[in-house]
Structures are given as C-alpha cells and as structure tokens.
Write a protein that holds these residues in place. Sequence first.
Motif, short mmCIF file in Angstrom:
data_model
loop_
_atom_site.label_atom_id
_atom_site.label_comp_id
_atom_site.label_asym_id
_atom_site.label_seq_id
_atom_site.Cartn_x
_atom_site.Cartn_y
_atom_site.Cartn_z
N ARG A 6 -1.84 -0.01 -3.00
CA ARG A 6 -1.96 1.42 -3.33
C ARG A 6 -0.85 1.80 -4.30
O ARG A 6 0.32 1.52 -4.05
N GLN A 45 -6.14 1.02 -4.61
CA GLN A 45 -6.24 2.45 -4.37
C GLN A 45 -5.29 3.16 -5.33
O GLN A 45 -4.11 2.82 -5.41
N LYS A 114 -2.02 16.15 1.45
CA LYS A 114 -1.85 14.71 1.65
C LYS A 114 -3.10 14.11 2.27
O LYS A 114 -3.58 13.05 1.82
N ASP A 115 -3.62 14.75 3.31
CA ASP A 115 -4.80 14.21 3.98
C ASP A 115 -5.98 14.09 3.04
O ASP A 115 -6.71 13.08 3.06
N ILE A 118 -5.40 11.14 0.51
CA ILE A 118 -5.62 9.81 1.10
C ILE A 118 -7.10 9.59 1.40
O ILE A 118 -7.62 8.48 1.22
N GLU A 119 -7.79 10.65 1.80
CA GLU A 119 -9.24 10.53 2.04
C GLU A 119 -9.96 10.13 0.77
O GLU A 119 -10.86 9.27 0.78
N GLU A 122 -8.99 6.40 -0.22
CA GLU A 122 -9.53 5.43 0.73
C GLU A 122 -11.06 5.34 0.65
O GLU A 122 -11.65 4.36 1.12
N ARG A 147 4.27 12.85 -4.98
CA ARG A 147 2.91 12.41 -4.63
C ARG A 147 2.90 10.94 -4.23
O ARG A 147 2.19 10.55 -3.30
N GLU A 150 4.16 10.83 -0.72
CA GLU A 150 3.21 11.45 0.21
C GLU A 150 2.01 10.54 0.49
O GLU A 150 1.55 10.46 1.64
N ILE A 151 1.48 9.91 -0.54
CA ILE A 151 0.28 9.07 -0.31
C ILE A 151 0.66 7.67 0.16
O ILE A 151 -0.18 6.81 0.33
N GLU A 152 1.98 7.46 0.36
CA GLU A 152 2.49 6.18 0.89
C GLU A 152 2.13 5.02 -0.04
O GLU A 152 1.68 3.96 0.39
#
Length: 236
Positions: A6, A45, A114-115, A118-119, A122, A147, A150-152
């Motif tokens: 990612r 990703q 963030k959610d 990532i959605e 992914e 960012r 946040e998105i790791e």
Amino acid sequence: MAKFKRILLKLSGESLMGEKGYGIDEKRLADYAEQIKEIHEMGIQIGIVIGGGNIFRGLSGASKGFDRVKGDQMGMLATVINSLALQSALKVVGVQAEVLTAIRMEPIGNFYSKDKAIEVIESGKIAIFGAGTGNPYFTTDTGSSLRGIEIEADVMLKGTRVDGIYTADPEKDPTATKFDEISYDEILKRGLKVMDLTATEMCKTNGLPIIVFNMDKYGNLKKVMSGEGIGTYVHP
C-alpha cells in the motif's frame, strides 16, 4: 513482485504543466495515468495526493497581496481540479478512482474520512485526495504525510522533476551529489528542502519512509515498486 502493498503517491502539480507554462499538459497527464495503471495491475493499493502549483499556489498568492487564508483556499481548489483531471485520465485507461476531498463539495468528490479512504483502496480502486488537509497554512506535502499515515501506507513516494535528494539543488549546483539513502534526522540537520518541516517531522515521528524519484521519466514508478534502486530512500 511488488516491494510494497500500500502506497501514498505524491505528485507535483507543477510537473503537470509539462511543456506548457501553466495548467495541465494532456500528454504528461496521460503518461502519469499509464504509469499508475502499471503499478495498479501489480495489485498495489494506491492513494494519491497531487499539488496545485500548476494553477495556483497559496503562498505565492499571499506575496502578491492575497489574504493568506483565501490564497490557501484557492490553492486547495487547484488541487481538486488536478484530482478530477487525474481521475478522468485514469478512467480513460480503464482504472477506477474516487476523489475524496478534505472540504465538503459533493457531488464533485466524496468527503474524506480514513474509513472511506481505506474502503476505496481495499475495493481495488485508487483514492485521490484533494483539498490538502482542508486547512490553511499547510502544504500538500503535509497533506500527503497526513494521508499516508492515516491510510497506513507502507511508504510515501514523492514524484518530482529530479531523480532523488542531493546535497544541493542539482538544477543550480553542478557539484551537487545524490544520496541513495538518508535519514530524516540527516535531512533536518543539513536543512535539505525535501519537504516542508512539518511534513518531514510527521513522517519521522510516525515511521513513514519516503522514496524521492523522478516521476517525469516514463517507467520510473514501476521500477520503484519493483524494488529497483532508483531515487533516494528516506528512512526514520
């Protein structure tokens, strides 16, 4: 085999000008879309932040008499224009992307969280983050660092016009030498202008490495993701 799963890709708005003196060079935009497609097909990703310097830069606007806050807000809107252009170019090459903005502006883009980000990544789509952090006095470098954290992301890739970090500006100093790798502490110690201080400190504190490379040379993005030793690797 991809080196990272990612990533957060930071693109320069000024590089989008290509051979033009202002705005968006359609050929450069198409090149970016093709390069991003190549790594997307590797199963990576991808989150993307793109600057707005090809249209309007808040800080330079303030120096010409604009109110700093208004100037930065204009710069945020410039990044959204570039985000929409990149989304459109990706669609042309068959890659789905969503624009997420730090300021509410539906239906132009979805409001960032963030959610949601990532959605999106992914699900196999590319997330393009517009409007910086949504606040004045922050650069898109800081927005990219935020960012990416946040998105790791495993790494932040900073695509520039030069092929890495040098002891001085290689466009101005022919004696400048390139670093293959360097620590954030060394960047801060030497006062190197890789990113603004806030962005550098955020990456250092949160353990987010970056790779600085020349995005304008076609094929470099895939080379970075394949683990080829181009650019400069910056580690915490």
